[in-house]
Design an enzyme around this catalytic site. Structure first.
Site, PDB file in Angstrom:
ATOM      1  N   GLU A  85       0.819  -1.216   0.000  1.00  0.00           N
ATOM      2  CA  GLU A  85       0.000   0.000   0.000  1.00  0.00           C
ATOM      3  C   GLU A  85       0.853   1.266   0.000  1.00  0.00           C
ATOM      4  OE1 GLU A  85      -2.189  -0.316   3.634  1.00  0.00           O
ATOM      5  OE2 GLU A  85      -3.437  -1.968   2.940  1.00  0.00           O
TER       6      GLU A  85
ATOM      7  N   GLY B 275       2.022   4.967  -0.574  1.00  0.00           N
ATOM      8  CA  GLY B 275       1.463   6.275  -0.897  1.00  0.00           C
ATOM      9  C   GLY B 275       2.605   7.176  -1.330  1.00  0.00           C
ATOM     10  N   ARG B 276       3.373   7.598  -0.341  1.00  0.00           N
ATOM     11  CA  ARG B 276       4.480   8.534  -0.563  1.00  0.00           C
ATOM     12  C   ARG B 276       5.429   8.093  -1.678  1.00  0.00           C
ATOM     13  NH1 ARG B 276       6.219  11.405   3.938  1.00  0.00           N
ATOM     14  NH2 ARG B 276       5.362   9.686   5.155  1.00  0.00           N
TER      15      ARG B 276
ATOM     16  N   ARG C  34       3.590  19.513   6.472  1.00  0.00           N
ATOM     17  CA  ARG C  34       4.543  18.517   6.964  1.00  0.00           C
ATOM     18  C   ARG C  34       5.643  19.094   7.867  1.00  0.00           C
ATOM     19  NH1 ARG C  34       7.411  15.498   4.625  1.00  0.00           N
ATOM     20  NH2 ARG C  34       6.907  13.670   5.847  1.00  0.00           N
TER      21      ARG C  34
ATOM     22  N   CYS D  21      -0.109  32.980  10.513  1.00  0.00           N
ATOM     23  CA  CYS D  21       0.213  33.472  11.852  1.00  0.00           C
ATOM     24  C   CYS D  21       0.403  32.326  12.837  1.00  0.00           C
ATOM     25  CB  CYS D  21      -0.871  34.424  12.321  1.00  0.00           C
ATOM     26  SG  CYS D  21      -0.923  35.875  11.267  1.00  0.00           S
ATOM     27  N   GLU D  22       1.474  31.610  12.674  1.00  0.00           N
ATOM     28  CA  GLU D  22       1.870  30.490  13.547  1.00  0.00           C
ATOM     29  C   GLU D  22       3.385  30.388  13.455  1.00  0.00           C
ATOM     30  OE1 GLU D  22       0.008  27.943  15.156  1.00  0.00           O
ATOM     31  OE2 GLU D  22      -1.992  28.484  14.435  1.00  0.00           O
TER      32      GLU D  22
HETATM   33  N1  LLP Z   1      -1.614   2.049   4.390  1.00  0.00           N
HETATM   34  C1  LLP Z   1      -2.130   2.528   5.540  1.00  0.00           C
HETATM   35  C2  LLP Z   1      -3.081   1.714   6.292  1.00  0.00           C
HETATM   36  C3  LLP Z   1      -1.734   3.788   6.003  1.00  0.00           C
HETATM   37  O1  LLP Z   1      -2.228   4.255   7.142  1.00  0.00           O
HETATM   38  C4  LLP Z   1      -0.816   4.565   5.241  1.00  0.00           C
HETATM   39  C5  LLP Z   1      -0.403   5.879   5.677  1.00  0.00           C
HETATM   40  C6  LLP Z   1      -0.334   4.030   4.023  1.00  0.00           C
HETATM   41  C7  LLP Z   1      -0.746   2.755   3.647  1.00  0.00           C
HETATM   42  C8  LLP Z   1       0.619   4.760   3.132  1.00  0.00           C
HETATM   43  O2  LLP Z   1       1.823   5.026   3.764  1.00  0.00           O
HETATM   44  P1  LLP Z   1       3.065   5.603   2.917  1.00  0.00           P
HETATM   45  O3  LLP Z   1       3.444   4.568   1.911  1.00  0.00           O
HETATM   46  O4  LLP Z   1       2.637   6.867   2.289  1.00  0.00           O
HETATM   47  O5  LLP Z   1       4.106   5.822   3.943  1.00  0.00           O
HETATM   48  N2  LLP Z   1       0.939  12.593   6.605  1.00  0.00           N
HETATM   49  C9  LLP Z   1       2.137  11.867   6.949  1.00  0.00           C
HETATM   50  C10 LLP Z   1       2.057  10.412   6.576  1.00  0.00           C
HETATM   51  C11 LLP Z   1       0.855   9.732   7.196  1.00  0.00           C
HETATM   52  C12 LLP Z   1       0.742   8.310   6.779  1.00  0.00           C
HETATM   53  C13 LLP Z   1      -0.555   7.738   7.238  1.00  0.00           C
HETATM   54  N3  LLP Z   1      -0.785   6.415   6.792  1.00  0.00           N
HETATM   55  C14 LLP Z   1       3.335  12.549   6.303  1.00  0.00           C
HETATM   56  O6  LLP Z   1       3.158  13.560   5.626  1.00  0.00           O
HETATM   57  O7  LLP Z   1       4.478  12.109   6.483  1.00  0.00           O
END
Ligand code: LLP
Length: 419
Positions: free
Chosen positions: A272, A274-275, A315, A346-347
């Site tokens: 899964e 994302g990043r 972030r 303003c933070e």
């Molecule tokens: N699967 C689940 C169940 C998750 O909770 C997440 C991310 C992912 C996959 C994807 O994770 P990745 O491959 O993107 O690391 N906003 C934060 C990151 C929060 C991630 C939350 N869950 C940031 O900007 O670093």
């Protein structure tokens, strides 16, 4: 980025700044590299939509064969609208409403790939929705694999696979989950999932999570559960400028090795990310509003005040993250003067950190590696409009969003009626 002139985009009246720019070709390439790491073995790359839910991006990844990992009814509907097949969608999240569960169980006629339940209570609720709708629900259990926080090694706010986290079913409750699913006529327990943390410092915690999952899968199979997949989650990190030890594909290979050792190669392996798919392929363009110079304790201080703030990219404020800031047009002289780059909000935490820029600062800058968790976490705090977005493919702009007119926010907020 993607062969387009960023400074022109930033100066362009139609896009202006702050603007996110994404390279769709590079995002598609990331997906292909990750899919190639499966060597044709059964698997699914489910893009974590929370990282970036823009239509052109989700559609591009769907075209490469990716599925989606969603965490709300909204993200689920978005993935479907962008052409992700229902079967390729998994749904994580600690507290899904009945409405959201119903959508998951009925999407595309036969429901999504799997609802990943995060508690025994939720398992019971999914069974009840299955009964109400007259369907058998495909569920997987999101496990909290209990990896030590020190091993996870990422920022506390994005560290999830340890015992104190609210996520996932604890190891002590897994047997009960298997029994409950096996006993229900409305549940098929088809998988186990985990997400150990995000921007993981190394592959080791990911592999540890995978070992736990395959062990549980073997146990559940032994008890007659129709297990079809193991989902080792996201968390593959990217290089924000300080270096990063591994490519995302190496996480997949490590999980496959754990799978091989477990003798469960017939199961499908889900990941899964994302990043890792989008983070490095988006930038946030900002214009310099003004500089501010001061003398503090006899020493010069310089701030560079830009028109992108923590409401556009939270972030740094939320996770002490560092994003490189580079000039769009290199000024004369060396980039050796430290400037504190800050936004207009303003933070005190509206601060992108210190960056070496020219003695004469640039008029416009790019904040790098902003493709993940940038726009999706943006807000209108301080009465600021959301940034626009520009999508690039084949060296040209193929889609863009429009900036809300200045008075849109005023009308929206002032327009809240009383009776
Ligand atoms: N699967 C689940 C169940 C998750 O909770 C997440 C991310 C992912 C996959 C994807 O994770 P990745 O491959 O993107 O690391 N906003 C934060 C990151 C929060 C991630 C939350 N869950 C940031 O900007 O670093």
């Amino acid at each position: 980025l993607g062969g387009v002139a960023l400074d022109e985009l930033a100066r362009d009246q139609a896009s202006g700044t702050p603007t996110y720019v994404y390279d769709l070709d590079a995002i598609a390439r990331e997906a292909r590299e990750l899919i190639a790491a499966f060597d044709g073995a059964p698997g699914l790359v489910a893009f974590a939509v929370k990282a970036n839910g823009a239509g052109p991006i989700v559609r591009a990844l769907a075209r490469e064969g990716c599925g989606a990992d969603v965490v709300s009814g909204g993200e689920l509907a978005l993935a479907l609208a962008c052409g992700v097949a229902a079967k390729k969608i998994v749904y994580s999240g600690v507290a899904k409403t009945d409405d959201e569960l119903d959508l998951a169980l009925t999407a595309g006629g036969t429901g999504i790939g799997a609802v990943q339940v995060e508690s025994l209570e939720e398992l019971t609720r999914v069974a009840a929705r299955g009964a109400a709708l007259g369907v058998r629900a495909r569920v997987s259990v999101r496990v909290n694999p209990g990896v030590e926080e020190d091993t996870i090694g990422t920022h506390a706010h994005i560290s999830t696979g340890h015992d104190e986290a609210k996520f996932g079913v604890s190891l002590g409750d897994i047997d009960a989950a298997i029994e409950r699913a096996n006993a229900s006529t409305h549940l098929d327990l088809i998988g186990f999932a985990a997400h150990v943390g995000s921007q993981l410092a190394s592959i080791e915690p990911y592999a540890q999570g995978a070992r736990v999952l395959f062990e549980l899968a073997a146990r559940a199979i032994g008890r007659g559960a129709p297990i079809a997949f193991v989902d080792t989650g996201g968390g593959m990190g990217i290089d924000y400028g300080g270096g990063y030890p591994s490519r995302p594909a190496e996480f997949v290979r490590a999980a496959r090795e754990v799978q091989r050792v477990a003798g469960l190669e017939r199961l499908s392996l889900h990941v899964e990310p994302g990043r890792a798919l989008v983070g490095a392929h988006g930038v946030l363009l900002a214009s310099v509003i003004q500089t501010k110079r001061a003398t503090i304790g006899g020493a010069p201080r310089r701030w560079l005040m830009v028109d992108a703030g923590m409401n556009d990219l939270i972030r740094p404020a939320l996770y002490q993250a560092r994003h490189r800031v580079v000039p769009l047009v290199r000024g004369a002289g060396e980039a050796s003067t430290p400037w504190r780059v800050v936004g207009p909000v303003c933070e005190s935490s509206d601060d992108f950190g210190e960056h070496l820029l020219g003695a004469e600062p640039p008029a416009r800058v790019a904040i790098l590696d902003a493709g993940a968790y940038g726009f999706t976490m943006a807000s209108q705090y301080n009465g600021r409009a959301l940034a626009t977005e520009v999508f690039v493919r084949g060296g040209r702009v193929v889609a863009r969003t429009e900036r809300a007119p200045r008075d849109a926010w005023v009308r929206e907020r002032a327009g809240v009626g009383e009776g």
